[in-house]
Design a protein around this motif. Sequence first.
Motif, PDB file in Angstrom:
ATOM      1  N   TYR A 261      22.759  12.074 -35.047  1.00  0.00           N
ATOM      2  CA  TYR A 261      22.294  11.195 -33.954  1.00  0.00           C
ATOM      3  C   TYR A 261      20.919  11.596 -33.471  1.00  0.00           C
ATOM      4  O   TYR A 261      20.170  10.787 -32.965  1.00  0.00           O
ATOM      5  CB  TYR A 261      23.214  11.312 -32.730  1.00  0.00           C
ATOM      6  CG  TYR A 261      24.655  11.046 -33.006  1.00  0.00           C
ATOM      7  CD1 TYR A 261      25.041   9.910 -33.702  1.00  0.00           C
ATOM      8  CD2 TYR A 261      25.645  11.925 -32.561  1.00  0.00           C
ATOM      9  CE1 TYR A 261      26.375   9.666 -33.960  1.00  0.00           C
ATOM     10  CE2 TYR A 261      26.976  11.671 -32.820  1.00  0.00           C
ATOM     11  CZ  TYR A 261      27.331  10.550 -33.521  1.00  0.00           C
ATOM     12  OH  TYR A 261      28.641  10.307 -33.777  1.00  0.00           O
ATOM     13  N   ARG A 272      15.242   7.959 -37.698  1.00  0.00           N
ATOM     14  CA  ARG A 272      16.684   7.770 -37.613  1.00  0.00           C
ATOM     15  C   ARG A 272      17.160   6.411 -38.132  1.00  0.00           C
ATOM     16  O   ARG A 272      18.056   6.319 -38.964  1.00  0.00           O
ATOM     17  CB  ARG A 272      17.113   7.966 -36.162  1.00  0.00           C
ATOM     18  CG  ARG A 272      18.592   8.130 -36.016  1.00  0.00           C
ATOM     19  CD  ARG A 272      18.960   8.460 -34.605  1.00  0.00           C
ATOM     20  NE  ARG A 272      18.798   7.309 -33.739  1.00  0.00           N
ATOM     21  CZ  ARG A 272      19.234   7.258 -32.493  1.00  0.00           C
ATOM     22  NH1 ARG A 272      19.829   8.294 -31.958  1.00  0.00           N
ATOM     23  NH2 ARG A 272      19.067   6.193 -31.756  1.00  0.00           N
ATOM     24  N   PRO A 296      25.127   5.858 -32.858  1.00  0.00           N
ATOM     25  CA  PRO A 296      24.762   5.759 -31.436  1.00  0.00           C
ATOM     26  C   PRO A 296      24.670   4.286 -31.031  1.00  0.00           C
ATOM     27  O   PRO A 296      24.261   3.435 -31.832  1.00  0.00           O
ATOM     28  CB  PRO A 296      23.398   6.431 -31.354  1.00  0.00           C
ATOM     29  CG  PRO A 296      22.952   6.687 -32.745  1.00  0.00           C
ATOM     30  CD  PRO A 296      24.101   6.521 -33.661  1.00  0.00           C
ATOM     31  N   LEU A 324      24.517  10.133 -24.519  1.00  0.00           N
ATOM     32  CA  LEU A 324      25.046   9.665 -25.812  1.00  0.00           C
ATOM     33  C   LEU A 324      26.238   8.723 -25.636  1.00  0.00           C
ATOM     34  O   LEU A 324      27.294   9.107 -25.129  1.00  0.00           O
ATOM     35  CB  LEU A 324      25.453  10.853 -26.711  1.00  0.00           C
ATOM     36  CG  LEU A 324      26.082  10.476 -28.062  1.00  0.00           C
ATOM     37  CD1 LEU A 324      25.135   9.673 -28.933  1.00  0.00           C
ATOM     38  CD2 LEU A 324      26.557  11.705 -28.823  1.00  0.00           C
ATOM     39  N   ARG A 326      28.385   6.026 -28.193  1.00  0.00           N
ATOM     40  CA  ARG A 326      28.452   5.668 -29.608  1.00  0.00           C
ATOM     41  C   ARG A 326      29.521   4.621 -29.862  1.00  0.00           C
ATOM     42  O   ARG A 326      30.396   4.376 -29.030  1.00  0.00           O
ATOM     43  CB  ARG A 326      28.675   6.898 -30.471  1.00  0.00           C
ATOM     44  CG  ARG A 326      30.022   7.558 -30.295  1.00  0.00           C
ATOM     45  CD  ARG A 326      30.083   8.811 -31.174  1.00  0.00           C
ATOM     46  NE  ARG A 326      31.111   9.713 -30.704  1.00  0.00           N
ATOM     47  CZ  ARG A 326      31.146  11.021 -30.942  1.00  0.00           C
ATOM     48  NH1 ARG A 326      30.189  11.602 -31.600  1.00  0.00           N
ATOM     49  NH2 ARG A 326      32.125  11.761 -30.498  1.00  0.00           N
TER      50      ARG A 326
END
Length: 333
Positions: A261, A272, A296, A324, A326
């Motif tokens: 992540y 990413r 994410p 975070l 997800r």
Amino acid sequence: MLYVEILGNLPQMAEGEVKALLELNNKEFRIIERDYLFLALKANEEAFSYLKRLGMAHEYGILLFSAESLEELYLKAKALKWGDFINTTFKVDRETMLNCSYNVKDLEKELGAIIAQQGFKVNLSNPGTLIRAYCGEKLWVGVRKETFSAKEFEKRKADKRPFFKPIALPPRLARAMVNLARAKKEVLDPFMGTGGILIEAGLIGLKVYGVDLRSDMVEGAKKNLEYYGIKEYKLQKGDATKLRELFPDKTFEAIVTDPPYGTSATLGGKKREDLYEKALESMYEVLDGYLSIAFPAEFNVEKTAERIGFTILEKYYQRVHSSLDRYFYVMKN
Ligand SMILES: C[S@@+](CC[C@H](N)C(=O)[O-])C[C@H]1O[C@@H](n2cnc3c(N)ncnc32)[C@H](O)[C@@H]1O
């Protein structure tokens, strides 16, 4: 009929895990009702061999009956031949769920007395049969067959493994991801890290394949798999965006993975979003089955995955911490 009591932290995902295992076992088996954390299943004892793989559940068992009042519950209990379920002694154990809408404080005593009238003895400390009574929107009575001890999963938490990095998923979640991929014989994790997903897959008897860009991860994951007694594994150093080169002749029935992540070293110098897109393309090429993957929340995977040819079947949200969020996806190619 059977029942499963799922964990409360990600109930949709826990329900999805049960559904996946039932589907894998028998196309006729399914969840017929959910009452808070209690699932009533149309399934028979054949399903036990699959349900015992569950990660996000407290217990499962045989569902005897449901009732919509205490009077109905006691009438049904009187009519039941308890000898079909109790050999020696028994205990009634009540679960009052947050949505319980009955006054159940005397339920164990009353139900226990009805069962005792049929000649069975109560043993509170070591019962031969545990009768479970759940109170939710309805009342449910069953016989417990299996519980999932938190301790067993704790033994495999990241910091309990010989090779430890703080990047690994909790074991129960990793197990659920494997089950969501409906794997019967094998699993590939192309971003295996310390091998957390592969440990859970190996412990339920699947052959495991792992790839990571870093050789320290490959060595470390091997140590971890050996530590938990997993023998059927094939791990290699390599790039998740070039899986066909790593597996020129192999197609996998399931891929389960948790790509990096962060913006840190775990990304191997790639941007990413580019890494995610290329990895999805690469996984598509070596898969004939299900992909269970975490991303994410800010990555708009749906457009990318569909362009590549995946069908998104399920999606579960989790807020991990303030920075975070997800989603866990289940896709098919
Ligand atoms: C979030 S971690 C996986 C954690 C893992 N589930 C565990 O139990 O430890 C992501 C891993 O992907 C690896 N990685 C990053 N880019 C990669 C690539 N292009 N190909 C293969 N592995 C890569 C990193 O080295 C890291 O170990």
